[in-house]
Design an enzyme around this catalytic site. Structure first.
Site, PDB file in Angstrom:
ATOM      1  N   HIS A   1      -2.719   2.935  -0.872  1.00 39.02           N
ATOM      2  CA  HIS A   1      -2.768   1.450  -0.724  1.00 39.02           C
ATOM      3  C   HIS A   1      -4.102   0.743  -1.583  1.00 39.02           C
ATOM      4  O   HIS A   1      -5.109   1.456  -1.511  1.00 39.02           O
ATOM      5  CB  HIS A   1      -2.831   1.121   0.510  1.00 39.02           C
ATOM      6  CG  HIS A   1      -2.612  -0.214   1.072  1.00 39.02           C
ATOM      7  ND1 HIS A   1      -1.419  -0.893   1.127  1.00 39.02           N
ATOM      8  CD2 HIS A   1      -3.606  -1.121   1.267  1.00 39.02           C
ATOM      9  CE1 HIS A   1      -1.629  -2.173   1.280  1.00 39.02           C
ATOM     10  NE2 HIS A   1      -3.003  -2.439   1.484  1.00 39.02           N
TER      11      HIS A   1
ATOM     12  N   ASP B   1       3.211   6.848   8.851  1.00 35.29           N
ATOM     13  CA  ASP B   1       3.786   6.934  10.119  1.00 35.29           C
ATOM     14  C   ASP B   1       4.785   5.822  10.446  1.00 35.29           C
ATOM     15  O   ASP B   1       5.160   5.199   9.154  1.00 35.29           O
ATOM     16  CB  ASP B   1       2.688   6.903  11.474  1.00 35.29           C
ATOM     17  CG  ASP B   1       2.135   5.440  11.576  1.00 35.29           C
ATOM     18  OD1 ASP B   1       2.558   4.527  10.661  1.00 35.29           O
ATOM     19  OD2 ASP B   1       0.879   5.484  12.085  1.00 35.29           O
TER      20      ASP B   1
ATOM     21  N   GLY C   1       4.757   2.935  11.292  1.00 30.67           N
ATOM     22  CA  GLY C   1       4.263   1.588  11.006  1.00 30.67           C
ATOM     23  C   GLY C   1       4.019   1.343   9.335  1.00 30.67           C
ATOM     24  O   GLY C   1       4.498   1.985   8.700  1.00 30.67           O
TER      25      GLY C   1
ATOM     26  N   ASP D   1       1.376   1.064   6.846  1.00 24.08           N
ATOM     27  CA  ASP D   1       0.032   1.016   6.362  1.00 24.08           C
ATOM     28  C   ASP D   1      -1.005   1.466   7.461  1.00 24.08           C
ATOM     29  O   ASP D   1      -2.244   0.970   7.638  1.00 24.08           O
ATOM     30  CB  ASP D   1      -0.671  -0.302   5.694  1.00 24.08           C
ATOM     31  CG  ASP D   1       0.053  -0.496   4.304  1.00 24.08           C
ATOM     32  OD1 ASP D   1       0.711   0.354   3.766  1.00 24.08           O
ATOM     33  OD2 ASP D   1       0.149  -1.855   4.046  1.00 24.08           O
TER      34      ASP D   1
END
Ligand code: GRF
Length: 197
Positions: free
Chosen positions: A112, A149, A151, A153
């Protein structure tokens, strides 16, 4: 010597991070090897890069599938053929379904272009990230390699590489500086992980 970990790279675009990973994995003492490049975008630049590094590339166009689940199940079938130990998302512009994440739980990495947990989450991609960093008056930004996971980020962080935000920075200048940091951070994170397994 323990066998090298098998890595599949998933990318939707030009693939400069994918290239940095493939380049690092060319070194004979690197603890991982690239076994597959997968893209959801026919004609994506990353496919030529895979060819240049002699890595098998596969494409499935997400628009050819009725929904996310059907597409992700098809991707899982393609990946299964390559038996990867880890998946590296490198500019893969698809939100993964929970079933996909569960199939490779704890074995999916992403990069990211900011210092998570700041400037992450839905909508925080591409230039939006750097715009938000500049608007917030941050003094530094950087690249974050993290586990994926269910979610967006939100998974555990493996490694961060910091860069300064400079006086008068534009989105383009900051993005270029962060991208350079990404190209260092991703191979480094993969190496650290694979060495310690
Ligand atoms: C990178 O900024 C990465 O952090 C983000 O998407 C961009 C991909 O760039 N997830 P590239 O295709 O690797 O050049």
């Amino acid at each position: 010597m323990t066998p090298r970990k098998r890595i599949a790279i998933l990318a939707s675009g030009g693939g400069s991070n994918a290239e940095a990973l493939m380049k690092a994995m060319q070194a004979p003492d690197f603890p991982a090897e690239a076994v597959l490049v997968f893209s959801n975008v026919p004609g994506a630049g990353v496919l030529q890069k895979a060819a240049a590094y002699g890595v098998t590339a596969k494409v499935l166009h997400h628009k050819a599938y009725p929904d996310r689940e059907a597409f992700d199940q098809a991707v899982l079938a393609v990946l299964a053929g390559a038996r990867p130990d880890y998946l590296c998302l490198a500019g893969y512009l698809r939100i993964l379904t929970p079933g996909f994440v569960r199939a490779y739980a704890g074995r999916i990495l992403n990069i990211h272009p900011a210092l998570l947990p700041k400037f992450g989450g839905p909508g925080m991609h591409g230039h939006h990230v750097h715009e938000a960093v500049l608007a917030a008056g941050e003094r530094e930004s950087g690249a974050t390699v993290h586990f994926v996971d269910e979610g967006v980020d939100s998974g555990p962080i493996v490694l961060q590489q910091r860069v300064p935000v400079l006086e008068g920075d534009t989105v383009e200048h900051l993005a270029a500086r962060v991208l350079e940091a990404e190209h260092l951070a991703y191979p480094r994170a993969l190496e650290v992980l694979c060495k310690n397994l």
